[in-house]
Design an enzyme around this catalytic site. Structure first.
Site, mmCIF file in Angstrom:
data_model
loop_
_atom_site.group_PDB
_atom_site.id
_atom_site.type_symbol
_atom_site.label_atom_id
_atom_site.label_comp_id
_atom_site.label_asym_id
_atom_site.label_seq_id
_atom_site.Cartn_x
_atom_site.Cartn_y
_atom_site.Cartn_z
ATOM 1 N N SER A 164 0.793 -1.223 0.000
ATOM 2 C CA SER A 164 0.000 0.000 0.000
ATOM 3 C C SER A 164 0.832 1.285 0.000
ATOM 4 O O SER A 164 0.442 2.279 -0.604
ATOM 5 C CB SER A 164 -0.952 0.010 1.195
ATOM 6 O OG SER A 164 -0.240 -0.172 2.406
ATOM 7 N N LEU A 165 1.968 1.296 0.685
ATOM 8 C CA LEU A 165 2.760 2.524 0.796
ATOM 9 C C LEU A 165 4.096 2.455 0.067
ATOM 10 O O LEU A 165 4.708 3.489 -0.212
ATOM 11 C CB LEU A 165 3.019 2.861 2.271
ATOM 12 C CG LEU A 165 1.796 3.020 3.171
ATOM 13 C CD1 LEU A 165 2.221 3.455 4.559
ATOM 14 C CD2 LEU A 165 0.804 4.003 2.580
ATOM 15 N N GLY A 166 4.579 1.261 -0.203
ATOM 16 C CA GLY A 166 5.871 1.119 -0.851
ATOM 17 C C GLY A 166 6.061 -0.297 -1.335
ATOM 18 O O GLY A 166 5.207 -1.159 -1.109
ATOM 19 N N ASP A 177 -1.304 -4.267 11.976
ATOM 20 C CA ASP A 177 -1.573 -4.492 10.552
ATOM 21 C C ASP A 177 -1.337 -5.968 10.257
ATOM 22 O O ASP A 177 -0.343 -6.347 9.625
ATOM 23 C CB ASP A 177 -0.667 -3.602 9.687
ATOM 24 C CG ASP A 177 -1.105 -3.587 8.222
ATOM 25 O OD1 ASP A 177 -2.154 -4.178 7.911
ATOM 26 O OD2 ASP A 177 -0.402 -2.982 7.397
ATOM 27 N N LYS A 193 12.716 -1.510 1.489
ATOM 28 C CA LYS A 193 11.378 -0.981 1.223
ATOM 29 C C LYS A 193 11.509 0.448 0.727
ATOM 30 O O LYS A 193 12.091 1.297 1.404
ATOM 31 C CB LYS A 193 10.510 -1.048 2.484
ATOM 32 C CG LYS A 193 9.074 -0.581 2.211
ATOM 33 C CD LYS A 193 8.085 -1.087 3.242
ATOM 34 C CE LYS A 193 8.227 -0.438 4.588
ATOM 35 N NZ LYS A 193 7.060 -0.721 5.460
ATOM 36 N N VAL A 225 8.993 -3.646 -1.912
ATOM 37 C CA VAL A 225 10.179 -4.232 -1.283
ATOM 38 C C VAL A 225 11.041 -4.906 -2.343
ATOM 39 O O VAL A 225 10.536 -5.637 -3.201
ATOM 40 C CB VAL A 225 9.770 -5.240 -0.196
ATOM 41 C CG1 VAL A 225 11.010 -5.836 0.473
ATOM 42 C CG2 VAL A 225 8.865 -4.574 0.844
#
Length: 442
Positions: free
Chosen positions: A132-134, A282, A150, A136
């Site tokens: 969702s944000l980055g 999470d 990441k 890997v």
């Protein structure tokens, strides 16, 4: 960042993102309504078909940010979706559309002062995971250590802010219309926690702290942070071997292996909470690694939630009394946790006691079979039957992330489908708090 120069980046602009979600809502919502009617008539076992699930994956995967986190949460619910549909949505957990190698190189160069090929001995531009944000990437440090790097999506901070503005506007409208449905404090808590995830320096610190929090639990492992290669938008961690939980569970593991991993997930959730006052909030299956040596690796530390001592202490006493099978002052302890009620005490206690009774089944019954577990369904039905009264029982804002973590745990345990002495597992957790406590739980 006003516009995208690369179509692999999340779409920008508050109204652009709102328009994409509105279109998706119309497409998916019509199918949900149609299948809901069929369900009531005894047909259509699923609320969401494969076509609508593919649309969700395509749109939310492209949007990333808070919108994609919503899709990850939906993908974990076994009571709303068939296994086939869940498998489609599971791609949102770590297989979102990737950004281009040029964009990855640009972020790494801006953050580390050198392109990936110079900052690392080796750097694979094929992502290990894109979330969702980055995303890997596998890499090797100059000293030869394998690592996971990441890299944050350019513009994702604006995307998150726009998504949360859109949701906040809806929450504000509902809250103004009904004092009983005022969710402002809960949305603010959730919003603040999500925005904090954008700071990878903070995540590095949380990862180091969480490693200390699970130090007593030798069957759990938190990777080392590589500080020399970590900044605000790049986070480098020790690379863990193994399969993510979502990939491991489809390999037909043995009943013994299922029980072992389920036990580890319970310890990974409640151990740090009771011992150090923090929780991994999470818990989707892409954030746990089943390692070849039998340990459970933990990943993604941006949403580690730290609680007030009052919240932890009251929950700890409630848990220990439940494990001892003692009669407890449900309403008194709930108020100590931070709950407020606008109901007569007897009504409020009845509602909360039933929640604890449903959720506490694996702590009382042995053996317990998570493959046929109906806790989530029964809790959902309990809330639905008593919705007007539940609106008058308000948990503290910090409970939002606790419920996110424990709800995700329940769904992961259902996914694994293990059976065994889970009361014994919870008694092990109790022993962390009371060393030498009798294993009978009496």
């Amino acid at each position: 960042m006003g516009s995208n120069s690369d179509d692999t980046l999340p779409p920008q602009g508050r109204f652009t993102r709102m328009r994409k979600l509105a279109g998706l809502s119309m497409q998916v919502g019509s199918e949900v309504l149609k299948n809901s009617a069929k369900r009531l008539a005894g047909g259509a076992p699923e609320l969401l078909g494969k076509g609508a699930a593919e649309a969700l994956v395509s749109t939310l995967g492209e949007m990333k940010g808070a919108a994609m986190k919503l899709g990850q949460a939906i993908s974990m619910d076994p009571d709303l979706l068939t296994p086939e549909v869940r498998q489609v949505l599971a791609r949102l957990q770590n297989q979102a559309p990737a950004m281009s190698p040029a964009q990855v190189s640009r972020v790494v160069r801006e953050e580390l002062g050198a392109p990936p090929e110079k900052a690392f001995r080796e750097f694979s531009h094929e992502p290990l995971a894109a979330a969702s944000l980055g995303q890997v990437h596998r890499a090797v440090l100059p000293d030869g250590r394998p690592v996971a790097v990441k890299v944050q999506y350019p513009g994702i901070a604006d995307s998150m802010a726009h998504d949360l503005q859109n949701v906040g506007m809806l929450v504000k409208t509902v809250s103004k219309a009904s004092k009983l449905m005022d969710g402002s404090a809960y949305f603010q808590e959730f919003r603040d926690e999500l925005l904090l995830e954008l700071d990878y320096r903070r995540e590095a610190s949380l990862a180091q702290g969480f490693k200390q929090s699970v130090a007593k639990l030798s069957d759990l492992y938190v990777p080392e942070v590589i500080s020399s290669h970590s900044t605000g938008r790049v986070l480098t961690l020790e690379l863990l071997p193994g399969l993510t939980l979502k990939d491991w569970v489809v390999t037909s593991p043995s009943p013994e292996a299922r029980f072992r991993v389920a036990r580890q997930l319970i310890r990974a959730t409640y151990g740090p909470f009771f011992l150090a006052g923090e929780i991994h909030a999470d818990p989707h299956p892409g954030n746990f690694m089943v390692m070849p040596d039998g340990r459970l690796g933990l990943l993604d530390f941006g949403s580690i939630k730290r609680f007030t001592p009052r919240f932890v202490d009251a929950n700890q006493r409630m848990f220990l009394q439940a494990m001892r099978l003692e009669t407890m002052d449900v309403l008194g302890l709930s108020r100590e946790v931070g709950f407020t009620t606008e109901l007569p005490d007897a009504e409020a206690e009845e509602l909360i006691r039933e929640i604890l009774h449903i959720a506490g089944r694996p702590m009382r019954v042995t053996p317990y079979d998570y493959a046929t577990c109906e806790i989530t369904r029964d809790l959902r039905n309990h809330f639905a039957r008593n919705a007007p009264r539940f609106l008058k029982v308000k948990p503290p804002a910090e409970a939002v992330m606790f419920f996110r973590a424990t709800g995700g745990l329940a769904q992961n345990l259902r996914l694994i489908g293990a059976s065994g002495d889970f009361r014994g597992v919870y008694l092990e957790v109790a022993e962390l708090l009371e060393p030498g406590a009798p294993r009978s739980g009496a």
